[in-house]
Design a protein around this motif. Sequence first.
Motif: not given
Length: 175
Positions: A46-47, A51-52, A55, A79, A146, A160
């Motif tokens: 994830y950026e 976890y937001k 992806q 991650c 996603y 997401g």
Amino acid sequence: MGRITFFEEKKFQGACYNCSSDCADLHTYFSRCSSIRVESGAWVIYEKPNYKGFQYVLSPGEYADNQQWMAFSDSVKSCRAIKNVYGNAWKLRLYERPDFGGQMVECCDDCPSAYDTYKVREAYSCVVTDGAWVFYDLPNYRGHQYCVERGEYRQHGDWGAASPGVASFRRITEF
């Protein structure tokens, strides 16, 4: 569970961090990520922390630069290992409305164009009964990614996505 190594520089150079479990905040281990080696397991990176953000789904292999995992930047801040990839069955149901409403299509295989195959442009909710999948917002497995694993997703935000566009999808089969 799996093993993934993050490198600050391209071609597996510079500072690195080995990881073998989910991590909600990687920023203390490295400042940027320009290459990755996945030794085992399938992973979602994830950026942003917790976890937001964007992806990226990675199977075992070497990713010498961030373009190889279709990244929009060198930011990797969290991650997690994908848990439902083991087995030989994949099935999901896509719905045209939130909360499993409207028309439904059932899928068991990769789909490079949801519109061409099912006449579907948007999925507002879905149920994954078997396996783990990657949704893409563009045809031919391109665009934002996603990850959806076994479970119910009442609205597209649950996986997401900012919008309900699902243009292609595929099974996660390499682990």
